[in-house]
Design a protein around this motif. Structure first.
Motif, PDB file in Angstrom:
ATOM      1  N   ARG A 134     -12.158  69.000 113.862  1.00 42.41           N
ATOM      2  CA  ARG A 134     -12.309  70.325 113.253  1.00 42.41           C
ATOM      3  C   ARG A 134     -13.762  70.607 112.855  1.00 42.41           C
ATOM      4  O   ARG A 134     -14.298  71.680 113.153  1.00 42.41           O
ATOM      5  CB  ARG A 134     -11.396  70.438 112.038  1.00 42.41           C
ATOM      6  N   PHE A 137     -16.002  71.297 115.839  1.00 43.57           N
ATOM      7  CA  PHE A 137     -15.668  72.569 116.477  1.00 43.57           C
ATOM      8  C   PHE A 137     -16.122  73.753 115.627  1.00 43.57           C
ATOM      9  O   PHE A 137     -16.595  74.765 116.155  1.00 43.57           O
ATOM     10  CB  PHE A 137     -14.162  72.655 116.727  1.00 43.57           C
ATOM     11  N   PHE A 143     -14.103  76.646 117.165  1.00 42.98           N
ATOM     12  CA  PHE A 143     -12.810  76.309 116.561  1.00 42.98           C
ATOM     13  C   PHE A 143     -11.804  77.451 116.688  1.00 42.98           C
ATOM     14  O   PHE A 143     -10.644  77.227 117.078  1.00 42.98           O
ATOM     15  CB  PHE A 143     -12.992  75.944 115.084  1.00 42.98           C
TER      16      PHE A 143
END
Length: 236
Positions: A134, A137, A143
């Motif tokens: 996460r 990204f 993301f």
């Protein structure tokens, strides 16, 4: 400096009065290749591709980023990797899965579990791969785009259930609910209908929901059209 002045003048002349510049892609390509060093053109296309990605215009984003990757100097693997960090998520959103060898070559193996989860329709693995990377990204700005790929995971999961049910034209919603629960998505009947309605709306599944019979009724002809994956409705 002369080249950038020419570019500014070109864009001004290409734009109708009172509107943003909109010369054709072919015209821009020819102009840039004729007027600027290759490295500058690759840089420009890379940043335009990123911009189009952030605008959710995935078809032009892919075109610009693919152009940049193809023409980036092979002696600059770091730059080619930087392009792939955006190109691959865009292509994944459009249903194109990168080769594992390509991911290894450019040090992007962290994308492999995500790609595999999408291909298999595995929600649990998809969320795990997304959460595991996460921070990277988010910092990269991909993301939110990768989150949108979740709709393809749902589509592929429904298709897997369809195949397991012997390609039955009708699938009971409780069957799909159990499949979702098995993969860590504990949803109620209304949420299952909402997921299916979204897939149908986006053209990823052809059919309709019989609320009374709690059944997904699939089209007998091409119930999972590939065209809706490669050219999603939010594409441009």
């Amino acid at each position: 400096m002369r080249g950038w002045a020419s570019l500014r003048r070109f864009i001004e002349l290409s734009a109708p009065a009172g509107s943003p510049p909109s010369p054709s892609a072919a015209t821009m390509d020819a102009f840039f290749e004729r007027s600027f060093p290759r490295g500058d053109v690759v840089t420009y296309r890379f940043f335009v591709g990123r911009l189009r990605m952030f605008e959710d215009q995935y078809a032009p984003a892919e075109a610009h980023l693919a152009y940049a990757f193809a023409r980036c100097d092979r002696r600059s693997p770091r730059n080619k990797r930087a392009i792939l960090e955006f190109l691959l998520p865009v292509r994944l959103r459009r249903g194109s899965f990168p080769d594992a060898a390509l991911l290894r070559k450019y040090g992007l193996a962290t994308l492999a579990p995500l790609v595999d989860a999408v291909r298999r329709g595995d929600l649990r693995a998809f969320h795990a791969a997304l959460d595991a990377n996460r921070r990277a990204f988010v910092e990269r700005g991909t993301f939110l785009l990768l989150e949108k790929v979740e709709v393809l995971v749902y589509r592929n999961l429904v298709k897997k259930v369809f195949l397991l049910e012997g390609k039955a034209a009708q699938i009971k919603l409780p069957v799909l609910r159990r499949a979702l629960a098995f993969l860590g998505s504990d949803v109620d009947a209304d949420e299952v209908e909402c997921i299916l309605a979204n897939l149908i709306y986006k053209g990823l599944v052809k059919g309709y929901i019989s609320h009374q019979k709690q059944t997904l009724v699939l089209s007998k002809k091409d119930p999972f059209p590939l065209s809706a994956v490669t050219h999603p409705p939010d594409d441009a």
